[in-house]
Scaffold this active site. Structure first.
Site, PDB file in Angstrom:
ATOM      1  N   LYS A 162      42.844  38.354  -4.477  1.00  0.00           N
ATOM      2  CA  LYS A 162      43.189  37.023  -4.946  1.00  0.00           C
ATOM      3  C   LYS A 162      44.195  37.128  -6.096  1.00  0.00           C
ATOM      4  O   LYS A 162      44.189  38.096  -6.860  1.00  0.00           O
ATOM      5  CB  LYS A 162      41.944  36.298  -5.475  1.00  0.00           C
ATOM      6  CG  LYS A 162      40.899  35.933  -4.447  1.00  0.00           C
ATOM      7  CD  LYS A 162      39.704  35.293  -5.126  1.00  0.00           C
ATOM      8  CE  LYS A 162      38.609  34.927  -4.145  1.00  0.00           C
ATOM      9  NZ  LYS A 162      38.984  33.783  -3.301  1.00  0.00           N
TER      10      LYS A 162
ATOM     11  N   ARG B 113      31.423  34.234   4.983  1.00  0.00           N
ATOM     12  CA  ARG B 113      30.918  33.957   6.332  1.00  0.00           C
ATOM     13  C   ARG B 113      30.432  35.237   7.014  1.00  0.00           C
ATOM     14  O   ARG B 113      29.539  35.181   7.861  1.00  0.00           O
ATOM     15  CB  ARG B 113      32.010  33.284   7.157  1.00  0.00           C
ATOM     16  CG  ARG B 113      33.213  34.157   7.470  1.00  0.00           C
ATOM     17  CD  ARG B 113      34.436  33.370   7.893  1.00  0.00           C
ATOM     18  NE  ARG B 113      34.996  32.618   6.794  1.00  0.00           N
ATOM     19  CZ  ARG B 113      36.071  31.819   6.895  1.00  0.00           C
ATOM     20  NH1 ARG B 113      36.678  31.680   8.071  1.00  0.00           N
ATOM     21  NH2 ARG B 113      36.526  31.174   5.850  1.00  0.00           N
TER      22      ARG B 113
END
Length: 458
Positions: free
Chosen positions: A239, A313
């Site tokens: 990120k 996820r």
């Protein structure tokens, strides 16, 4: 019952000042009962009972003789949350009898508005206290659950990694007589949780699956699953700095799941619960999982890693599969899963996905009832095409289209098809200070989930 510091029992606050609670519709009638001097005071301050307004009323000696609180929705706890910071110091009690729902909202809102995260600084003294003639025990437990979420999310990662999250969950289990287990490190591979291990293996703090079990076998069984990414660098798909700054909050789903389980146990709802939290740190290291790898999952579905920053996820897939193996009547999961949900709905509305219309409607209705709103989003299955892989059964990401929808579709792949399931993509965060919503960690959808479970249990 020991009250939090922001409350005081009415018997201990014999000299509590009267707090008049009025909305705009009722202001004229209330004002008609007041003296000319109070009327002039109200006019001088242009007070009209607007939401989030507050005005001290003077006594003959110049000291406050009471106060008036302007509110909006009388059943919304946040309508009252400005009071603890806005009122003069002292003890305060409602000036008149309030309906039970209003009194409960006032009590909860006062607590939410009094919250402060003081773990790393000198706590400020409590300035204002709400005098309670008869404290609502459930409202106190709900406040504790909301504070639990805030505290967990606000705690920096050095003190809230997978190991510390385990300590919290284990302590809650012990306090309520629940069974607790943790599957850690290499044991995840031995017990067939390969996706959780793959995401968390690069951290110096071992990945783990936390499991809490409580309740009688004869009661309806609810599985509660929470994403516990205790810090998310993005992995090798790292990120940027501004995107990583608040990633201590990426275990916000786990915080919600833990707090909900604790609340169910505190209120002794006639339910059987299984709490599952895959707890990892998505770190960067020589053995970090890499873009393009194909990883195994508990169900045998192979997953190509399109992006290591779509890790939540991946760990939830193993946890949801395990939840399904317990044959619960209902599966709920909480996750700070996608920025796409925030783009679609903003920070205050969690995105709700469900494969069961009745379950989704029950959660939505509960949210409206307790003023903890959420918004249903579609499980639009044609968008599964965005998760197509040329080398595996499934990709963990792919297109930038409908990001929250495709993330939910990914999760659905790991839930047995006939099992009622709902997924909440929640922000778990306030970007700025508002009454009852201090900047930092926040419980969003938690009170609604509890209200729904309470209704189902009854």
């Amino acid at each position: 019952m020991k009250l939090p510091a922001c409350y005081v029992s009415a018997t201990e606050a014999a000299h509590a000042l009267p707090l008049h609670i009025v909305d705009r519709d009722g202001f004229a009638a209330w004002r008609a009962t007041q003296s000319d001097a109070i009327g002039a005071w109200l006019d001088a301050h242009a007070f009209d009972a607007s939401p989030c307004s507050c005005l001290a009323l003077p006594g003959s000696d110049g000291a406050p003789a009471g106060a008036i609180l302007g509110v909006g929705d009388m059943l919304d706890p946040c309508s009252y949350a400005h009071a603890p910071r806005a009122l003069p110091a002292g003890d305060w009690a409602p000036a008149s009898d309030l309906p039970a729902g209003t009194l409960r909202a006032l009590q909860l809102g006062w607590g939410l508005g009094s919250y402060a995260f003081d773990r790393y600084r000198t706590p400020k003294p409590v300035r204002t206290r709400l005098a309670l003639a008869d404290a609502d025990a459930e409202a106190l437990d709900v406040l504790t659950a909301c504070a639990r979420v805030r505290d967990l999310v606000n705690t920096p990662t050095q003190d809230m990694g997978p190991d510390q999250l385990e300590d919290v969950a284990r302590g809650i289990a012990q306090a309520h007589g629940a069974e607790f287990t943790a599957i850690t490190g290499g044991d995840l591979l031995e017990q067939n949780f390969p996706a959780i291990h793959a995401v968390g293996r690069a951290s110096h703090r071992a990945p783990r699956l936390l499991a809490l079990r409580w309740g009688e076998a004869s009661h309806p069984h609810v599985a509660i699953v929470g994403k516990g990414v205790c810090f998310d660098t993005g992995g090798l798909d790292i990120k940027p700095a501004d995107g990583m700054r608040n990633m201590k909050k990426d275990m916000g789903g786990a915080a919600h799941a833990i707090a909900l389980a604790e609340l169910v146990m505190a209120r002794k709802l006639p339910l059987r619960i299984t709490l599952l939290v895959p707890a990892v740190e998505n770190a960067i290291g020589p053995n970090a999982f890499r873009p393009g790898e194909v990883i195994a999952t508990r169900t045998g579905v192979s997953v190509e890693i399109d992006n290591t920053d779509a890790e939540g996820r991946v760990i939830l897939g193993d946890a949801l599969a395990y939840a399904g193996e317990q044959s619960p009547d209902l599966v709920l999961d909480f996750a700070t899963l996608t920025g796409a949900a925030r783009i679609a709905l903003g920070p205050d509305l969690p995105a709700l996905f469900s494969n069961d219309d009745a379950l989704a409607q029950a959660w939505l209705d509960a949210g409206m009832q307790v003023r903890d709103p959420l918004w249903r989003m579609p499980l639009w299955r044609p968008y599964l095409r965005y998760l197509t892989s040329k080398v595996a059964d499934l990709a963990n990401a792919g297109s930038k289209m409908a990001g929250s929808v495709t993330a939910a579709l990914y999760l659905e792949r790991f839930v047995p098809g006939d099992m009622p399931w709902a997924h909440l993509d929640t922000y778990a965060w306030n970007d700025s200070d508002r009454p009852g919503r201090p900047a930092g960690g926040e419980a969003l959808g938690l009170r609604a989930a509890f209200e729904m479970l309470k209704s189902r249990a009854s």
